[in-house]
Write a protein that holds these residues in place. Structure first.
Motif, PDB file in Angstrom:
ATOM      1  N   GLN A 212       0.897  -1.230  -0.042  1.00 25.01           N
ATOM      2  CA  GLN A 212       0.149   0.006   0.072  1.00 25.01           C
ATOM      3  C   GLN A 212       1.000   1.130  -0.015  1.00 25.01           C
ATOM      4  O   GLN A 212       2.344   1.161   0.343  1.00 25.01           O
ATOM      5  CB  GLN A 212      -0.756  -0.020   1.330  1.00 25.01           C
ATOM      6  CG  GLN A 212      -0.263   0.093   2.459  1.00 25.01           C
ATOM      7  CD  GLN A 212      -1.096  -0.230   3.878  1.00 25.01           C
ATOM      8  OE1 GLN A 212      -2.030   0.619   3.851  1.00 25.01           O
ATOM      9  NE2 GLN A 212      -0.967  -1.141   4.591  1.00 25.01           N
ATOM     10  N   ASN A 213       0.198   2.282  -0.416  1.00 25.57           N
ATOM     11  CA  ASN A 213       0.847   3.641  -0.174  1.00 25.57           C
ATOM     12  C   ASN A 213       1.607   4.057   0.806  1.00 25.57           C
ATOM     13  O   ASN A 213       0.802   3.695   2.332  1.00 25.57           O
ATOM     14  CB  ASN A 213       0.070   4.647  -0.785  1.00 25.57           C
ATOM     15  CG  ASN A 213      -0.449   4.590  -2.234  1.00 25.57           C
ATOM     16  OD1 ASN A 213       0.301   4.102  -2.816  1.00 25.57           O
ATOM     17  ND2 ASN A 213      -1.635   5.087  -2.455  1.00 25.57           N
ATOM     18  N   ASP A 218       8.416   5.482   6.018  1.00 25.32           N
ATOM     19  CA  ASP A 218       8.083   4.267   5.977  1.00 25.32           C
ATOM     20  C   ASP A 218       9.039   3.412   4.891  1.00 25.32           C
ATOM     21  O   ASP A 218       9.406   2.343   5.140  1.00 25.32           O
ATOM     22  CB  ASP A 218       6.575   4.172   5.764  1.00 25.32           C
ATOM     23  CG  ASP A 218       6.075   4.745   7.225  1.00 25.32           C
ATOM     24  OD1 ASP A 218       6.764   4.775   8.204  1.00 25.32           O
ATOM     25  OD2 ASP A 218       4.809   4.917   7.088  1.00 25.32           O
ATOM     26  N   ARG A 219       8.899   4.010   3.657  1.00 26.03           N
ATOM     27  CA  ARG A 219       9.956   3.303   2.640  1.00 26.03           C
ATOM     28  C   ARG A 219      11.057   3.209   2.776  1.00 26.03           C
ATOM     29  O   ARG A 219      11.748   2.058   2.534  1.00 26.03           O
ATOM     30  CB  ARG A 219       9.142   3.933   1.417  1.00 26.03           C
ATOM     31  CG  ARG A 219       7.840   4.207   0.736  1.00 26.03           C
ATOM     32  CD  ARG A 219       7.848   4.407  -0.501  1.00 26.03           C
ATOM     33  NE  ARG A 219       8.473   5.851  -0.922  1.00 26.03           N
ATOM     34  CZ  ARG A 219       7.687   6.820  -1.124  1.00 26.03           C
ATOM     35  NH1 ARG A 219       6.513   7.002  -0.786  1.00 26.03           N
ATOM     36  NH2 ARG A 219       8.394   8.204  -1.304  1.00 26.03           N
ATOM     37  N   ASP A 220      11.676   4.195   3.430  1.00 26.13           N
ATOM     38  CA  ASP A 220      13.043   4.105   3.618  1.00 26.13           C
ATOM     39  C   ASP A 220      13.360   3.153   4.740  1.00 26.13           C
ATOM     40  O   ASP A 220      14.300   2.243   4.814  1.00 26.13           O
ATOM     41  CB  ASP A 220      13.814   5.379   4.169  1.00 26.13           C
ATOM     42  CG  ASP A 220      13.687   6.602   3.026  1.00 26.13           C
ATOM     43  OD1 ASP A 220      13.633   6.107   1.747  1.00 26.13           O
ATOM     44  OD2 ASP A 220      13.843   7.773   3.127  1.00 26.13           O
ATOM     45  N   LYS A 224      15.743  -0.339   4.442  1.00 25.08           N
ATOM     46  CA  LYS A 224      16.814  -0.814   5.141  1.00 25.08           C
ATOM     47  C   LYS A 224      16.673  -2.088   5.749  1.00 25.08           C
ATOM     48  O   LYS A 224      17.785  -2.643   6.057  1.00 25.08           O
ATOM     49  CB  LYS A 224      17.006   0.630   6.142  1.00 25.08           C
ATOM     50  CG  LYS A 224      17.428   1.830   5.497  1.00 25.08           C
ATOM     51  CD  LYS A 224      17.572   2.901   6.448  1.00 25.08           C
ATOM     52  CE  LYS A 224      17.894   4.267   5.818  1.00 25.08           C
ATOM     53  NZ  LYS A 224      18.191   5.297   6.529  1.00 25.08           N
ATOM     54  N   GLU A 225      15.414  -2.235   6.321  1.00 25.06           N
ATOM     55  CA  GLU A 225      15.169  -3.588   7.076  1.00 25.06           C
ATOM     56  C   GLU A 225      15.299  -4.612   6.105  1.00 25.06           C
ATOM     57  O   GLU A 225      15.899  -5.868   6.510  1.00 25.06           O
ATOM     58  CB  GLU A 225      13.746  -3.504   7.586  1.00 25.06           C
ATOM     59  CG  GLU A 225      13.865  -2.638   8.923  1.00 25.06           C
ATOM     60  CD  GLU A 225      12.433  -2.502   9.421  1.00 25.06           C
ATOM     61  OE1 GLU A 225      11.438  -3.195   8.680  1.00 25.06           O
ATOM     62  OE2 GLU A 225      12.175  -1.995  10.482  1.00 25.06           O
ATOM     63  N   ILE A 244       4.161  -6.106   4.474  1.00 24.99           N
ATOM     64  CA  ILE A 244       4.544  -4.590   3.808  1.00 24.99           C
ATOM     65  C   ILE A 244       4.744  -4.567   2.371  1.00 24.99           C
ATOM     66  O   ILE A 244       4.575  -3.691   1.588  1.00 24.99           O
ATOM     67  CB  ILE A 244       5.846  -3.918   4.588  1.00 24.99           C
ATOM     68  CG1 ILE A 244       5.665  -4.040   5.961  1.00 24.99           C
ATOM     69  CG2 ILE A 244       6.258  -2.857   3.934  1.00 24.99           C
ATOM     70  CD1 ILE A 244       6.697  -3.454   6.998  1.00 24.99           C
ATOM     71  N   PHE A 245       5.520  -5.717   1.769  1.00 28.62           N
ATOM     72  CA  PHE A 245       5.921  -6.085   0.677  1.00 28.62           C
ATOM     73  C   PHE A 245       4.568  -6.872  -0.233  1.00 28.62           C
ATOM     74  O   PHE A 245       4.595  -8.006   0.499  1.00 28.62           O
ATOM     75  CB  PHE A 245       7.078  -6.264   0.177  1.00 28.62           C
ATOM     76  CG  PHE A 245       8.311  -5.609   0.747  1.00 28.62           C
ATOM     77  CD1 PHE A 245       8.756  -4.601  -0.241  1.00 28.62           C
ATOM     78  CD2 PHE A 245       8.771  -5.532   1.768  1.00 28.62           C
ATOM     79  CE1 PHE A 245       9.810  -3.619   0.317  1.00 28.62           C
ATOM     80  CE2 PHE A 245       9.900  -4.861   2.249  1.00 28.62           C
ATOM     81  CZ  PHE A 245      10.384  -3.775   1.667  1.00 28.62           C
TER      82      PHE A 245
END
Length: 425
Positions: A212-213, A218-220, A224-225, A244-245
């Protein structure tokens, strides 16, 4: 007590003895250029792996050339050339350096080592100036040598040995190896592409699609995780992702490199320029291949070097009386044992070679009496062959006549046979 100063401060001083600069009257005018000059090429020819290997292999073979001094005049320099042309180089090292400079720059310069009197030549030294320019000094051609250290000196053209390749536009020097620049650039591009391909192939890259958008923060954080799982600490080699993905796809790195056929053309271009091939460079050449390489590359170099050193060493009058320095090589050392044996037998039996020369072919030690020349007994001097043949023919005719006379007296022949024998005699 104070320490005494050394006689020379540098190699430049040792070779040139700190000569006094002479006034010049301007550039030496030639047919093709008003200011003829030679500049050491900085194109990186000797820094490329392939071209250096080609040059090095040729230099190794050329270094086996042996100086041959002829004539009654035996100057100090010619005797020194047999083992050590200068205090810092042996003869093989000297020849190898001259070959290398000639291949890299299309021009090689050799200057004489002079004694304290400034006129007697005691040796030779191959120099590599940053620039060499021709000047007119009182109507004579002199060369201004400028070295990277900033040292400069003027040397008479008659005292300098100049070897050239590809001499066309310049009346004095070779045209340079810039023609190989496109090939060097392709070789460099190939190396860069291979390095980039290795670096890219070592990195694991993914494209992840978020479910989701999300805002930028949050994207960064998600990126990184996920990237943290790709480090060397992940011994299991498994990367996981949560909701998340919605999807993660690995990106296969694509990099362009020259294909095998194009790379072969690049290598052949370098081999063609230097007159060599892969078998010579890799020391896989057979007898025929090496002989072709010797006759095409080593022998022309040996001939030119011999004439250059001869001109530096002897006067015109001494040269006219048969004094010279030439360079030769024993190619039979590379030949097969069958070829060695056939050549050795043919030349030894005819008295052309002595026993020690045959021993040299097979890398054997010299022996007592090996310097004598012998010849097989059935050979005859060509100038005497008619004399010996006539004498033997006369003896044979007399023998036949005697036999015929005996036969007649015994009743086995007739008078005609005796007459025929007499005519034969």
């Amino acid at each position: 007590m104070s320490r005494s100063q050394p006689f020379v401060r540098s190699l430049f001083d040792a070779v040139f003895h700190r000569p006094q600069m002479q006034a010049v009257n301007g550039y030496f005018s030639t047919f093709t250029a008003y200011a003829p000059s030679f500049t050491t090429w900085q194109g990186g020819l000797y820094e490329a792996e392939l071209t250096r290997s080609i040059i090095e292999s040729g230099a190794d073979h050329a270094s086996k050339l042996k100086p041959e001094v002829s004539g009654s005049a035996q100057p100090i320099a010619a005797r020194a050339l047999a083992h050590q042309p200068n205090p810092w180089m042996t003869t093989p090292q000297f020849i190898k350096r001259v070959w290398t400079m000639l291949q890299v720059n299309d021009t090689a310069l050799i200057v004489p080592m002079l004694s304290d009197d400034g006129s007697t030549i005691t040796g030779y030294y191959p120099i590599l100036p940053g620039q060499c320019t021709a000047y007119d000094v009182d109507g004579a051609l002199w060369l201004m040598l400028t070295f990277p250290t900033g040292d400069e000196t003027l040397v008479e053209w008659s005292r300098v040995g100049v070897m050239t390749r590809h001499q066309y536009r310049s009346d004095l020097f070779g045209d340079g190896t810039n023609v190989l620049q496109p090939t060097l650039e392709l070789m460099h591009a190939q190396n860069e592409a291979e390095q980039a391909a290795i670096k890219q192939g070592a990195a694991i890259r993914f494209i992840g699609k978020l479910s989701q958008n999300r805002n930028e923060e949050d994207r960064d954080k998600a990126r990184k995780e996920f990237n943290a799982q790709l480090s060397a600490d992940n011994a299991g080699g498994i990367a996981v992702y949560d909701k998340i993905f919605s999807d993660v796809e690995q990106v296969t790195p694509q990099s362009y490199t020259v294909d095998a056929e194009q790379m072969e053309r690049i290598e052949k271009s370098a081999y063609r320029f230097f007159g060599s091939n892969e078998d010579i460079v890799m020391n896989k050449a057979d007898e025929d291949t090496f002989n072709s390489f010797y006759e095409g590359r080593i022998e022309p170099f040996a001939v030119q070097l011999g004439f250059v050193v001869t001109s530096m060493t002897y006067t015109a009058n001494e040269i006219a009386h048969g004094n010279s320095v030439m360079f030769s090589a024993n190619r039979l050392e590379f030949a097969s044992n069958t070829t060695k044996l056939n050549v050795a037998v043919a030349l030894f039996d005819r008295g052309i070679w002595c026993g020690n020369q045959v021993a040299d072919v097979f890398q054997s030690a010299h022996y007592d009496g090996g310097e004598r020349h012998v010849i097989r007994g059935e050979y005859i001097d060509l100038a005497l062959i008619s004399e010996h043949t006539a004498e033997q023919a006369a003896q044979a005719a007399q023998t036949n006549a005697n036999i015929a006379a005996i036969d007649v007296s015994s009743g086995y022949g007739d008078t005609k046979e005796v007459d025929d024998a007499s005519e034969t005699k």
